[in-house]
Enzyme design. Structure first.
Site, short mmCIF file in Angstrom:
data_model
loop_
_atom_site.label_atom_id
_atom_site.label_comp_id
_atom_site.label_asym_id
_atom_site.label_seq_id
_atom_site.Cartn_x
_atom_site.Cartn_y
_atom_site.Cartn_z
CG ASN A 1 -1.95 1.08 1.19
OD1 ASN A 1 -2.81 1.09 0.31
ND2 ASN A 1 -1.87 2.03 2.12
CD GLU B 1 -2.48 2.79 -2.87
OE1 GLU B 1 -1.76 1.82 -2.56
OE2 GLU B 1 -3.24 3.34 -2.06
CG ASP C 1 -5.41 20.11 7.93
OD1 ASP C 1 -4.90 19.14 7.34
OD2 ASP C 1 -6.14 20.01 8.92
C1 LIG Z 1 0.22 15.68 -0.34
C2 LIG Z 1 -0.56 14.75 0.55
C3 LIG Z 1 -0.29 14.69 1.90
C4 LIG Z 1 -0.96 13.80 2.72
N1 LIG Z 1 -0.63 13.72 4.04
C5 LIG Z 1 -1.15 12.74 4.79
C6 LIG Z 1 -0.71 12.54 6.14
O1 LIG Z 1 0.13 13.26 6.65
N2 LIG Z 1 -1.25 11.49 6.83
C7 LIG Z 1 -2.18 10.65 6.29
O2 LIG Z 1 -2.58 9.70 6.95
N3 LIG Z 1 -2.65 10.85 5.04
C8 LIG Z 1 -2.14 11.86 4.28
N4 LIG Z 1 -2.58 12.05 2.99
C9 LIG Z 1 -3.66 11.22 2.47
C10 LIG Z 1 -3.19 9.83 2.16
O3 LIG Z 1 -2.20 9.74 1.18
C11 LIG Z 1 -4.42 9.10 1.71
O4 LIG Z 1 -5.20 9.03 2.83
C12 LIG Z 1 -4.10 7.73 1.24
O5 LIG Z 1 -4.09 7.80 -0.15
C13 LIG Z 1 -5.12 6.76 1.74
O6 LIG Z 1 -4.95 5.60 1.03
P1 LIG Z 1 -5.16 4.19 1.72
O7 LIG Z 1 -6.60 4.21 2.16
O8 LIG Z 1 -4.86 3.25 0.61
O9 LIG Z 1 -4.20 4.13 2.83
C14 LIG Z 1 -1.95 12.97 2.18
C15 LIG Z 1 -2.25 13.04 0.82
C16 LIG Z 1 -1.56 13.91 0.01
C17 LIG Z 1 -1.87 13.93 -1.44
#
Ligand SMILES: Cc1cc2nc3c(=O)[nH]c(=O)nc-3n(C[C@H](O)[C@H](O)[C@H](O)COP(=O)(O)O)c2cc1C
Length: 425
Positions: free
Chosen positions: A138, A199, A245
């Site tokens: 993941n 992904e 944020d």
């Molecule tokens: C630039 C960016 C920063 C992000 N920062 C965080 C973070 O600090 N912590 C987090 O849990 N998710 C963060 N996210 C969102 C996760 O990448 C997103 O929740 C993830 O794609 C979830 O996928 P999953 O359900 O397959 O784990 C961020 C996304 C982006 C695009």
């Protein structure tokens, strides 16, 4: 990223910053003042041999260039990658391991401090690779607060891929954080495919994405990355935050897992990616991967011809949906479908195919000339909403509650169209 920056440079689109610029607050101010412009910082005082890039995925045109398609085709390319993921190849040697640091000293990396109120220096463009014991590989972004020379505190949103896997492993979760990635990997990492879909296979479906075995953890990492931080997401907790944020408002302080770094590898001439929180890169990466999910839902109820999640709505809360209207109720049906396609969406405007959904003034023109609130406004009170919205009702331990509104700014069905069409000069 190296190749992509060279392409931008050859096209005259990369701005070189040769003046000394400190990762401590200065880099962030320059990026913020030039948001949307790809930048290469070539002189980072105190970090010889390092350069820093910003803004190379700040515009949709950057993704289109990386994928070799037009901007409106990005939606289709993302949808195809989600539908037909392909296993990435594993290679034996890779640029990301040209240098294996003899010890772990994170203070040698030019990790920026973005804002005086931040909890400390932050890695913001790190893509974390993990392996869930049941679901497999993941990818997710996780911001990392520098704690000391070997440790970060990682922001791990509850209930998502990394969090679920971390809870299954009491001894800690092996993680490899890749920094400095080509646009297509950043885009794929921000996607949320169905559980169990990797992904990095979506990335491979977009463009070749070779992997190489990590040195100290049982994971494969992106061969083309600029920097890789290998380590263990431990069950020790420490303070994480404050930090801006996506909305540009300040996120608070939480107790979050400590990431113990066991190896640092990088290219011989590494470029660190500084992603400005709430800047256009952050917005694009959050919003764009939701567009295919909205598109798919709207297409179930009418003919959808385009979706844009707009930067003015923090690239998370607002969308414009374009439809080729087939009947009287299509606008309203498209509104309801858009909310199903992206649960955090708060406001949506539906327009006809003659409206440029990338142009906010054109969308506003459609609202001004085709929309009547008494007839065309749909209000959905007290829905599950986005925790990022400061105006939503937030009760700790409960799902955020929000009102949602859709504006059907399409030409009313059955009325003569001539009076609604824009004159052409
Ligand atoms: C630039 C960016 C920063 C992000 N920062 C965080 C973070 O600090 N912590 C987090 O849990 N998710 C963060 N996210 C969102 C996760 O990448 C997103 O929740 C993830 O794609 C979830 O996928 P999953 O359900 O397959 O784990 C961020 C996304 C982006 C695009």
């Amino acid at each position: 990223m190296h190749t992509f920056l060279s392409d931008l440079d050859a096209a005259g689109e990369l701005q070189h910053v040769t003046a000394p610029t400190s990762p401590y607050l200065e880099v962030a101010r320059v990026i913020a003042a030039h948001d949307g412009q790809p930048l290469l910082f070539e002189n980072l005082p105190g970090y010889p041999g390092w350069r820093m890039a910003a803004g190379y995925v700040a515009r949709r045109e950057h993704f289109a260039r990386a994928l070799g398609c037009a901007v409106p085709d990005l939606l289709r390319r993302m949808a195809e990658a989600l539908e037909h993921p392909q296993a990435p190849p594993v290679v034996n040697t890779a640029p990301c391991q040209e240098v294996v640091e003899p010890g772990v000293d994170l203070t040698r990396l030019p990790i920026p401090r973005y804002h005086p109120l931040d909890g400390g220096p932050y890695v913001t463009a790190g893509v974390a690779i993990i392996r869930d014991p049941d679901l497999g590989r993941n990818l997710s972004f996780h911001r990392l607060l520098l704690r000391d020379a070997q440790h970060f505190t990682a922001r791990i949103v509850e209930g998502r891929g990394t969090d679920t896997a971390w809870r299954k492993l009491p001894e800690g979760l092996p993680v490899a954080v890749c920094i400095g990635l080509p646009p297509h990997i950043l885009l794929a990492a921000a996607m949320s495919p169905p559980q169990g879909v990797d992904e990095s296979a979506c990335a491979q479906a977009l463009s070749p994405t070779p992997l190489v075995r990590a040195r100290t953890v049982p994971l494969a990492v992106f061969a083309e990355a600029e920097i890789v931080l290998e380590g263990i997401l431990t069950h020790d907790l420490d303070i994480e935050g404050p930090f801006p944020d996506l909305t540009g408002t300040m996120d608070g302080v939480r107790q979050q897992p400590v990431f113990r770094v066991t190896a640092i590898t990088h290219r011989r001439d590494p470029i660190f990616h500084a992603l400005l929180p709430a800047g256009l890169e952050h917005k694009n990466l959050m919003g764009m991967p939701r567009e295919p999910t909205i598109f798919a839902e709207v297409n179930k109820v009418t003919r959808c011809t385009g979706v844009v999640i707009t930067p003015g709505g923090c690239s998370w809360l607002h969308a414009v949906v374009q439809i080729d209207k087939q009947g009287a109720d299509d606008g309203g049906r498209a509104i309801a479908a858009a909310f199903r396609g992206h649960g955090s969406l708060k406001h949506v405007v539906v327009v006809d195919t003659d409206v440029d959904l990338y142009d906010p003034a054109d969308v506003e023109w459609a609202i001004a000339t085709r929309f009547q609130a008494g007839r065309d406004l749909l209000l959905f009170p007290d829905c599950p909403g986005s925790s990022l919205d400061p105006s939503a009702q937030q009760v700790p331990g409960q799902k955020t509650c929000s009102d949602k509104v859709g504006l059907d700014a399409t030409i009313p069905w059955g009325e003569p169209r001539e009076g609604y069409l824009r004159v052409k000069y």
